[in-house]
Design an enzyme around this catalytic site. Structure first.
Site, PDB file in Angstrom:
ATOM      1  N   ARG A  84     -47.226   9.731 -64.285  1.00 57.24           N
ATOM      2  CA  ARG A  84     -47.757  11.043 -63.890  1.00 57.24           C
ATOM      3  C   ARG A  84     -47.179  11.419 -62.537  1.00 57.24           C
ATOM      4  NH1 ARG A  84     -53.229  12.190 -61.031  1.00 57.24           N
ATOM      5  NH2 ARG A  84     -52.542  14.256 -60.443  1.00 57.24           N
ATOM      6  N   HIS A 129     -50.154  19.896 -57.350  1.00 58.85           N
ATOM      7  CA  HIS A 129     -50.827  18.837 -56.592  1.00 58.85           C
ATOM      8  C   HIS A 129     -50.716  19.153 -55.093  1.00 58.85           C
ATOM      9  CE1 HIS A 129     -52.164  14.363 -56.779  1.00 58.85           C
ATOM     10  NE2 HIS A 129     -52.350  14.772 -55.526  1.00 58.85           N
ATOM     11  N   GLU A 174     -57.442  18.070 -58.886  1.00 58.82           N
ATOM     12  CA  GLU A 174     -58.588  18.059 -57.977  1.00 58.82           C
ATOM     13  C   GLU A 174     -58.906  19.386 -57.299  1.00 58.82           C
ATOM     14  OE1 GLU A 174     -58.271  14.813 -55.241  1.00 58.82           O
ATOM     15  OE2 GLU A 174     -58.407  13.298 -56.795  1.00 58.82           O
ATOM     16  N   ASN A 316     -60.141  11.659 -61.817  1.00 57.51           N
ATOM     17  CA  ASN A 316     -59.662  10.824 -60.723  1.00 57.51           C
ATOM     18  C   ASN A 316     -60.895  10.190 -60.117  1.00 57.51           C
ATOM     19  OD1 ASN A 316     -57.231  12.013 -61.264  1.00 57.51           O
ATOM     20  ND2 ASN A 316     -57.054  13.091 -59.312  1.00 57.51           N
ATOM     21  N   TYR A 318     -62.603   7.048 -57.697  1.00 61.12           N
ATOM     22  CA  TYR A 318     -62.339   6.013 -56.716  1.00 61.12           C
ATOM     23  C   TYR A 318     -63.589   5.269 -56.272  1.00 61.12           C
ATOM     24  CZ  TYR A 318     -57.574   7.795 -56.104  1.00 61.12           C
ATOM     25  OH  TYR A 318     -56.274   8.172 -56.312  1.00 61.12           O
ATOM     26  N   GLU A 387     -56.375   9.029 -62.161  1.00 59.18           N
ATOM     27  CA  GLU A 387     -56.148   8.295 -60.906  1.00 59.18           C
ATOM     28  C   GLU A 387     -57.268   7.305 -60.704  1.00 59.18           C
ATOM     29  OE1 GLU A 387     -55.627  10.453 -57.213  1.00 59.18           O
ATOM     30  OE2 GLU A 387     -54.281  11.882 -58.174  1.00 59.18           O
TER      31      GLU A 387
END
Ligand code: GBH
Length: 490
Positions: A84, A129, A174, A316, A318, A387
């Site tokens: 990606r 992005h 995002e 994504n 985290y 992600e």
């Protein structure tokens, strides 16, 4: 409830895909080469005094603009199914507008895509992005409703030029980080810092821009090109800090403001912004004597355009934050502001393992809860983890990253056991890169980049060996130790 399975070897389902990700400004360099125009990050990093922690820029970074063949070697070595990467809007359209297409920019991405295909790596293209052409920012960027057309014009060129070979598209990476961090605060370019107003205008424009591009692909390209297209949201898990109903509501509101604001309009049956977001902002706006809510309304036609406009839910993910709401909130946040509208306090738990990035802690059960919540809220959509990753200060021996990948993949397998429809997993990142305002002080790469060497040498970290074996075997073996790992540089 979440309980970590103790089984040592677990298999991924047939057809499950593994990849790694990067983004144009973070790796490419070549910032002013071959006709590329300036983006808001070129402007940001060249501002004096620098807003970047170590004063660095992405002018050269990992120089993937020139070293892309080496990058493809790494992909091949790792055995990933897909890679990606994002396209730099101003490399294709130096002025942001579609009047002038920069041929060397097309050449670069064509070369990269062809090199990947020659090596059996599937390209997964992020259209945007964060590196907005500066020319468009001068006109308000994502706060100008005309960006819906500018973005559509740009995306159309990518479908026309690359769509014969690219079958996986992500419109926007995002939106929350673009809108809140870029326009509602000074955490990301363009550092507008107009909270309570700008991030909501941006949110609506981004949803419309995304939806228009989705429908463009769906109506004019899908039949011939036969690809899939969606969006990726950064989804933090917010856990109530205690069992009080206030803390539970604070966690719900935090999730709805953080990602529900974008997920609900696209993935829910009802569409539109979530009720919590609409109510909180309307109430606060009235208290503050605004003649109407600071959250823009969506017409019925806009709701319909946005609803269902994604083939997959890109996540994504985290970390996790504890969330509460109590009297201490009074006067804590500026008025008006996004934080005040949300009305929640988010904190870290000091007992959770800490990464190099201050915001990042290892909380695998939060990832599990997130996946189950997405399944419950949006009728079990196909999910791509686009992600997931861990930062260190550097070094090839990265046990922290290995522990993180293993615990998050365990949580993912647990979520699959609960019926969550997760189809792909993407490690952030393939290589060390420019970590936005933190410059080069936080390393996310499976491969180290030696930024002090003129060759920008790439070397596999121990985690690259671990990930490679997971992909090769299609299994997660918590006891696997790579034999051939030489850490002479540690
Ligand atoms: C991703 O964003 C980006 O897509 C990528 O470009 C970047 O390099 C990568 O992550 C690593 O940062 O919890 O209030 O402290 C991640 C977005 C950034 C969202 C940090 C949450 C913390 C806000 N995340 N942010 S807070």
């Amino acid at each position: 409830g979440w309980c970590k399975r103790t089984q040592q070897i677990r298999s991924f389902p047939d057809g499950f895909l593994f990849g790694a990700a990067t983004a144009a400004y973070q790796i490419e360099g070549g910032w002013y080469e071959d006709g590329k125009g300036l983006s808001i990050w070129d402007i940001a990093t060249h501002t004096v005094p620098s807003p970047i922690k170590d004063g660095s820029t992405g002018d050269v970074s990992a120089d993937s603009y020139h070293l892309y063949k080496r990058d493809v070697e790494l992909m091949k070595e790792l055995g990933i199914d897909f890679y990606r990467f994002s396209v730099s809007w101003s490399r294709i359209l130096p002025n942001g507008f579609a009047d002038k297409i920069n041929q060397p920019g097309l050449d670069y991405y064509n070369n990269l895509i062809n090199e990947m295909l020659d090596n059996n790596i599937t390209p997964f293209v992020t259209i945007y992005h964060w590196d907005l052409p500066y020319n468009l920012q001068k006109l308000g960027g994502w706060t100008n409703p005309l960006i819906v057309e500018w973005f559509r014009d740009y995306a159309k060129i990518l479908f026309d030029r690359f769509g014969d070979r690219v079958k996986f598209w992500m419109t926007i990476n995002e939106p929350k980080q673009i809108c809140y961090e870029g326009y509602g605060s000074d955490l990301k370019a363009p550092f507008l810092n107009a909270t309570g107003i700008a991030e909501y205008i941006c949110a609506k424009n981004i949803l419309l821009a995304h939806a228009k591009v989705y429908h463009l692909y769906d109506e004019s390209y899908r039949k011939i090109q036969n690809g899939t297209i969606g969006i990726s949201l950064s989804c933090t898990w917010y856990e109530p800090a205690s069992d009080t109903s206030d803390d539970h509501q604070a966690a719900v509101d935090a999730r709805q403001f953080d990602w529900g604001q974008y997920a609900h309009p696209i993935f829910s049956n009802a569409g539109d912004f979530p009720a919590e977001v609409k109510q909180n902002i309307a109430l606060k706006s009235a208290e503050q004597s605004f003649p109407k809510s600071r959250l823009p309304e969506m017409s019925a036609a806009e709701v319909a355009l946005i609803r269902g406009s994604s083939d997959f839910f890109g996540i994504n993910s985290y970390t996790t934050k504890l969330t509460y709401r109590d009297a201490s909130l009074e006067g804590m946040y500026p008025v008006p502001s996004y934080m005040d509208d949300m009305g929640a306090v988010m904190i870290k738990d000091p007992s959770w393992t800490q990464a190099q990035s201050t915001w990042l802690q290892e909380v695998p059960w939060g990832f599990y809860k997130l996946l189950v919540e997405v399944r419950n809220l949006y009728d079990n959509p196909p999910v791509y983890i686009t992600e997931n990753g861990w930062s260190t200060a550097g070094g090839l021996l990265d046990e922290g990253r290995i522990s993180y990948y293993r615990s998050y993949l365990t949580a993912l397998l647990d979520a699959l056991d609960e019926g969550c429809d997760v189809k792909a997993y993407t490690a952030w990142s393939l290589i060390d890169n420019f970590e936005w305002k933190n410059g080069y002080t936080e390393k996310f790469g499976l491969y180290e980049v030696d930024f002090s060497s003129p060759e920008l040498t790439r070397r596999p970290r121990k985690s690259a060996h671990i990930y490679k074996e997971i992909i090769r075997s299609r299994q997660l073996n918590l006891n696997y130790e790579p034999e051939d790992f030489i850490h002479e540089h540690d």
